[in-house]
Scaffold this active site. Structure first.
Site, short mmCIF file in Angstrom:
data_model
loop_
_atom_site.label_atom_id
_atom_site.label_comp_id
_atom_site.label_asym_id
_atom_site.label_seq_id
_atom_site.Cartn_x
_atom_site.Cartn_y
_atom_site.Cartn_z
N LYS A 80 3.95 9.43 -8.23
CA LYS A 80 4.26 8.02 -8.02
C LYS A 80 4.66 7.82 -6.57
O LYS A 80 5.03 8.76 -5.87
CB LYS A 80 5.38 7.52 -8.94
CG LYS A 80 6.72 8.25 -8.85
CD LYS A 80 7.67 7.84 -7.79
CE LYS A 80 8.24 6.47 -7.86
NZ LYS A 80 9.35 6.37 -6.82
N SER A 182 -2.27 4.29 5.00
CA SER A 182 -1.20 5.24 5.29
C SER A 182 -0.62 5.82 4.01
O SER A 182 -0.47 7.04 3.88
CB SER A 182 -0.10 4.54 6.10
OG SER A 182 0.97 5.42 6.36
N LYS A 187 -1.31 10.60 -0.44
CA LYS A 187 -1.31 10.82 -1.88
C LYS A 187 -2.65 11.37 -2.36
O LYS A 187 -2.71 12.29 -3.19
CB LYS A 187 -0.97 9.52 -2.61
CG LYS A 187 0.47 9.06 -2.43
CD LYS A 187 1.45 10.07 -3.00
CE LYS A 187 2.90 9.62 -2.89
NZ LYS A 187 3.85 10.65 -3.38
#
Length: 434
Positions: A80, A182, A187
């Site tokens: 997350k 970004s 991720k």
């Protein structure tokens, strides 16, 4: 290709091709693109935009500017990301919940930014724990504990690291395309099977309005999904601190009260809700109702606490941290209460002002080289809509020095508004996207 031609296209309102963006990102990473050219590129994107396809292309180009991880695990790799708020220590609860439910959480996190606290700073408030680990150590902790919360290596999305620093000094931070690229480049480089985004809105968030938060959430979700990572977003409220404490060790204490002592409130509610979204999206639960029950059970039976303790020990922290966490966490030498100046109802809380007050206490960085004091901050912060009597504590200050505590008390007096009428209190979760 050359940087000048790509910048010229942006100036004219044309979107560079996928190959041009990939070339530019590689130039950012290996420094063949100069600082001046990087700044001009950022300004061009900020003023002209890239559109959805260009945003995806830039995200993938920045992802591919460095190493990409892949995982061979018996369960999905999930994560997350929060856009930042105050009292937001969800990651430290969500990661062990997911691990206890059969997922793996290779969480690459950041440090404090502006008025918001950093997940790595919170983790490092635990004595002996190190978030700067090798890739082999990272993989070992994820495999054994089910979760690891670590800092990004220099090889993960190096184009983003370079461009972020340029954006910070060129007034181009607030570009939807650049923010999206970004966040997601790092991720996506982690090799995830699923991602949930917690997009904050309110006085303690970077996005103050629900409309701005919705726009960012939509851009993040569509970009991540087009890039091949199943992603949903939750827009959550930040018009008051998520946890009743602000500051690194103080927030870890709130995490332990949730994991070990059965504490329930806004922090636990949001942690469970975000975990449930990921469990459903990853096929580990049939529906949200079942996923919420699984997440709550992981808290109730101690499975999440056990996973957290295993992660802490594997990253250099105390072996018995979850059993004796109060003994291990640092405490500030000066603790004082801030009394309510009058009787009434807490009508508004300026979360950004409270966050900056914690930074001024030493709980965050005003310049990159500052050393964070993990013990300072605020605890027992009043909630929005609470009725208080004159002299009743609004919160407790934890400071290193008396003069710092006095300055913080002045800031608190300006940040918490006592009125005569009850405010409209927004729901914790505004909506889900994706």
């Amino acid at each position: 290709m050359d940087a000048r031609a790509i910048i010229a296209k942006l100036r004219l309102g044309d979107v560079p091709t996928q190959d041009e963006l990939r070339w530019f990102a590689a130039g950012l990473a290996d420094r063949s693109v100069s600082d001046a050219q990087a700044g001009a590129f950022a300004m061009g994107v900020c003023l002209r935009g890239l559109g959805e396809e260009g945003r995806v292309a830039l995200t993938l180009a920045m992802r591919d500017s460095g190493d990409r991880l892949s995982w061979d695990l018996p369960g999905p790799a999930l994560d997350k990301h929060s856009t930042g708020g105050i009292g937001d220590c969800v990651s430290l609860i969500l990661a062990p919940i997911l691990a206890a439910c059969g997922a793996y959480v290779p969480m690459i996190s950041g440090r404090g930014l502006g008025h918001t606290g950093g997940t790595l700073d919170k983790m490092e408030a635990i004595p002996g724990l190190h978030t700067d680990v090798t890739e082999d150590q990272f993989r070992a902790v994820v495999r054994d504990a089910g979760a690891a919360i670590v800092s990004a290596s220099a090889e993960i999305a190096p184009a983003d690291k370079r461009l972020y620093a340029i954006r910070d000094v060129t007034g181009t931070v607030e570009s939807l395309d650049l923010i999206t690229a970004s966040i997601l480049s790092k991720k996506l480089a982690a090799g995830l099977d699923g991602l949930v985004l917690d997009v904050k809105c309110g006085s303690g968030a970077f996005m103050k309005s629900a409309d701005d938060a919705r726009q960012l959430a939509g851009a993040l979700v569509s970009t991540a999904n087009m890039a091949g990572c199943p992603t949903s977003a939750v827009i959550s409220d930040m018009n008051q601190p998520l946890a009743p404490s602000l500051g690194n060790a103080l927030e870890v204490a709130e995490v332990m009260r949730v994991l070990c002592d059965g504490e329930r409130g806004r922090l636990a509610e949001l942690s469970v809700a975000l975990s449930a979204v990921l469990l459903v999206n990853a096929g580990l639960a049939d529906d949200l109702e079942n996923a919420v029950k699984r997440a709550e059970q992981a808290l109730a039976d101690g499975a999440a606490a056990e996973r957290f303790g295993r992660m802490v020990a594997a990253m250099g922290g105390p072996v018995a941290f979850t059993d004796n966490w109060r003994r291990f966490l640092p405490e500030a030498p000066v603790i004082r209460e801030v009394p309510a100046p009058t009787s009434g109802i807490v009508a508004a809380i300026d979360g950004e002002a409270l966050g900056l007050a914690v930074v001024a206490l030493g709980g965050g960085r005003q310049v990159e080289s500052d050393v964070v004091d993990p013990a300072v901050g605020f605890s027992e912060v009043v909630t929005l809509g609470a009725r208080v009597s004159k002299g009743q504590p609004l919160l407790r200050i934890h400071a290193a020095r008396e003069e710092a505590a006095r300055a913080a008390a002045d800031a608190v007096a300006q940040a918490i508004d006592i009125g005569g009428a009850a405010p409209d209190i927004p729901p914790l979760i505004h909506e889900r996207i994706g």
